[in-house]
Design a protein around this motif. Sequence first.
Motif, short mmCIF file in Angstrom:
data_model
loop_
_atom_site.label_atom_id
_atom_site.label_comp_id
_atom_site.label_asym_id
_atom_site.label_seq_id
_atom_site.Cartn_x
_atom_site.Cartn_y
_atom_site.Cartn_z
N ASN A 236 1.16 5.26 1.75
CA ASN A 236 0.56 6.13 2.77
C ASN A 236 0.26 7.51 2.18
OD1 ASN A 236 2.99 7.66 2.83
ND2 ASN A 236 3.85 6.31 4.40
N GLU A 237 -0.53 8.27 2.91
CA GLU A 237 -0.99 9.57 2.42
C GLU A 237 0.17 10.56 2.30
OE1 GLU A 237 -3.01 12.43 0.71
OE2 GLU A 237 -3.76 10.38 1.03
N ARG A 238 1.16 10.45 3.19
CA ARG A 238 2.32 11.33 3.13
C ARG A 238 3.04 11.17 1.79
NH1 ARG A 238 7.60 9.99 5.05
NH2 ARG A 238 8.96 11.84 5.21
N SER A 239 3.19 9.94 1.36
CA SER A 239 3.85 9.67 0.08
C SER A 239 3.01 10.16 -1.09
CB SER A 239 4.11 8.17 -0.07
OG SER A 239 4.95 7.70 0.96
N THR B 126 4.21 -0.90 3.30
CA THR B 126 3.66 0.40 2.90
C THR B 126 4.76 1.25 2.28
OG1 THR B 126 2.06 0.34 4.73
CG2 THR B 126 2.46 2.48 3.68
N LYS C 258 0.85 -1.19 0.00
CA LYS C 258 0.00 0.00 0.00
C LYS C 258 0.89 1.24 0.00
CE LYS C 258 -3.73 -2.31 2.50
NZ LYS C 258 -4.42 -2.60 1.24
N ASP D 63 6.72 4.49 1.40
CA ASP D 63 6.91 5.79 2.02
C ASP D 63 7.66 6.71 1.06
OD1 ASP D 63 6.78 7.80 3.87
OD2 ASP D 63 7.56 6.59 5.53
#
Length: 460
Positions: free
Chosen positions: A359-362, A393, A357, A395
């Motif tokens: 993450n939203e930061r990436s 996840t 998956k 990053d």
Amino acid sequence: MDKKEGKILIIDDDQAVLYTAKMILKQLFTQVRTESHPSQIMPLLEKEHFDVILLDMNFVQGKTSGQEGLFWIKEMLKVDEKAQIVVTTAYGDIDLAVNAMKEGAVDFLTKPWEKERLAATIVSHYHRHRSEQEVSQLKHREQALSQDLESSFQEIISQSEAMDQIFDTIKKVSVTDANVLILGENGTGKELVARAIHRSSPRAPQAFIKVDLGAVTETLFESELFGHAKGAFTGAVEDRAGRFEIASGGTLFLDEIGNLSLPLQAKLLTALQSKQIVRVGTNKPLQIDVRLISATNMQLYELAEQEHPGFRQDLLYRINTVEIQLPPLRKRQEDISVLVHYFLDLYGRKYQKPALKINERSMKHLRQYHWPGNVRELQHAVERAVIMSDSSTLDVEDFLLSKKRQATGATLKSSYNLEEVEKQTISEAIRKHSGNLSQASKELGMGRSTLYRKMKKYGL
């Protein structure tokens, strides 16, 4: 009865025979040509291609040996080794028939021939000749298509308003035979659009043939596009169909058309205007029927309007009946998330990491990036991240974009790796000149072909 699209040549010194044979065969074929002087045979064959040739074996008054016919069989096969030659004479015997077949004739008729026998013989060898041509063309088509087997050409992925107009244009233009010019920066999906047009067109059952004009040298241009005859140049060990001939009936996609030099542009324009090509090493024109789609990342209109034009205006008008301008990825911000998830799923399955998956930061980091290489750069970035990540996840650090220019124009981290510096410098030059490779190459101090190779090397 519908006439067959074929060309038949009858060579005989007897005008009555020529007249009778032409009357019989012109009911069956669209073109029947007669000639009474054997001296005209070679000039004819050097200019035209005939499906079947009906050749008399004797031309000199009183000669009955057939030696003249045997001579001309040899000469004709030097020009066209696949010529279908049917010989005929009023003084036929088994030995002469055998000798004629040994020299390369495909059949033998003795005068006076019956109307039905003549018609059946010529039609039979016409079909044989066309079948051989189809087999040869299929062979070359398979070779051309095999180059695409290593790649998968997915559907165009987008949910942006900027691409809605593109989809509408594709839908409208696909049902026509209009020539299409696709403009856009490298990596925006020009080939995907070309393939989408072909798939939705009446030509979809036929071949889609791509030619990367940026990779075709000037010396091989005519051979690659128009084909060549055996022995036309060193290395031409067999007859070879060119891309125009292979694509006939289908779609020809000329990628990077802006890289063509002016002399090559002139040759391309001639082929498009006449709808004919001539294989290198021959003088015989071949009819072609292609739907042309061209693409470039260069500013063709600016090149055509310069004091010393870099692109011919008449060729530009010929290829751009309909024009499609693809937006860069930075103007399709809403598509970045969609594309990231698409490529993450694609490469997650390919490299046995289906649970990966992001993450939203990436994702925020990717949306802020300028993407000078557009969708192609995004695709490579996701693929590399999937391969290198040891986590479940992805990053920010997995994408290695910190060394590259962000949307704000700031460089977050410098690099002393020569290849990384070269890649970043090339990206900057391309971005600065909005994808105009001519201007970018001048600023970089390298030729267009060198720039093109380095862009391929770095996936730009």
